[in-house]
Design an enzyme around this catalytic site. Sequence first.
Site, PDB file in Angstrom:
ATOM      1  CE  LYS A 102      -0.480   0.099   5.034  1.00  0.00           C
ATOM      2  NZ  LYS A 102      -1.402   0.219   6.173  1.00  0.00           N
ATOM      3  NE  ARG A 111      -6.210   1.215  12.034  1.00  0.00           N
ATOM      4  CZ  ARG A 111      -5.086   1.097  11.322  1.00  0.00           C
ATOM      5  NH1 ARG A 111      -4.297   2.148  11.174  1.00  0.00           N
ATOM      6  NH2 ARG A 111      -4.741  -0.055  10.778  1.00  0.00           N
ATOM      7  CE1 TYR A 140      14.717  31.533   4.625  1.00  0.00           C
ATOM      8  CE2 TYR A 140      14.821  29.191   4.107  1.00  0.00           C
ATOM      9  CZ  TYR A 140      14.631  30.501   3.709  1.00  0.00           C
ATOM     10  OH  TYR A 140      14.361  30.785   2.399  1.00  0.00           O
ATOM     11  CG  MET A 155      10.846  24.114  -0.587  1.00  0.00           C
ATOM     12  SD  MET A 155       9.900  25.338  -1.508  1.00  0.00           S
ATOM     13  CE  MET A 155       8.773  25.919  -0.231  1.00  0.00           C
TER      14      MET A 155
END
Length: 357
Positions: free
Chosen positions: A35, A131, A253, A301
């Site tokens: 999956k 679930r 950053y 990024m």
Amino acid sequence: MTRPIRVEIDLSAIKHNYIQSRKQTQNRRALAVIKANAYGHGSTEVATALADVADGFALLNLEDAIALRDAGIEQPLTLLEGPFDEAETRLMAVQKIAGAIHGEHQLEWLRRLDASHPFEAWLKVNSGMNRLGFAPERAVGIAHALAALPGVRLSTLMTHFATADDERGVDEQWACFEPLIAQCGLKVSAANSAAIFRHPRTHGDTVRPGITLYGCSPFEGTTGTDLGLKPAMTLSADVIAVQSLRPGDKVGYGCLFQANEPMRIGIVACGYADGYPRIAIDGTPVAVDGRASRTVGRISMDMLAVDLSHIPQAGIGSRVELWGPAVPLEHVAACAGTLNYELMCAVALRVPRLYRH
């Protein structure tokens, strides 16, 4: 020119890991869980590589299962969440794709099938994870109801464990599920990767190796190598710039990293848009040209910085392994406060995949 970043997928490692996982169960039947695009490794490529050894494949979406059929995969396919609407129920029956049945709405769809193309049903029991699945006290009645439907072939009783990977184990859930095995008289599928390696009493007839296929451990504090597995995915990128820092210089950053001595850092063509976790802490391990090193400062990024101070020969074009054989994915995940599963699945589609057999 192509940006110098790549994901290498070792398909021979995945085959090795399937065989190793299956050996833990005295070679019981094993559905390879592919999956989420085989946890980011490519579902068609992985299924094709395993076609000569796998007993079957477990997926999530019908379109992915049909794509495997179109690619020539003939092994049994099972959808772990079953059909999502009535049309899918009919198509799965025609395509001979099995599915988990976990709710009343799916029972209604099955009641409207005829006997021309029986639907292979796996009855899902909610043994405590809460679930999907029917309550244990309803399982026997649901099994009888499914067995009576002309358009259904009920083959398997299944459940899923919530804590097979930690010290709580499976005792509580197994106590709910095990009595149903004799009462329902069906084949059993309960063991995920963690249960395959730690809870042999749950192996039943069919196990479902997932994370271990890809060379990672389901257990905190261990790596796939500790379990005899081989890492299948290597994420790497090249150094595209080098900066020389003086004491007091800052990096990235937020200026979170400050050099306290002269340093050389390499700027690497990989960032969080590629799937490398932004929240990975300063000092997350990497390997530069095969030598151990670390990240420096905040992940951007499209770029990140690594320490080259102790690797004088490293420079522009040096290869930086971000995870793989030299940098266990489990260690990177721990530095990012997440799971190896998530990092594999999060590698962006913009990163080229290179497959090795």
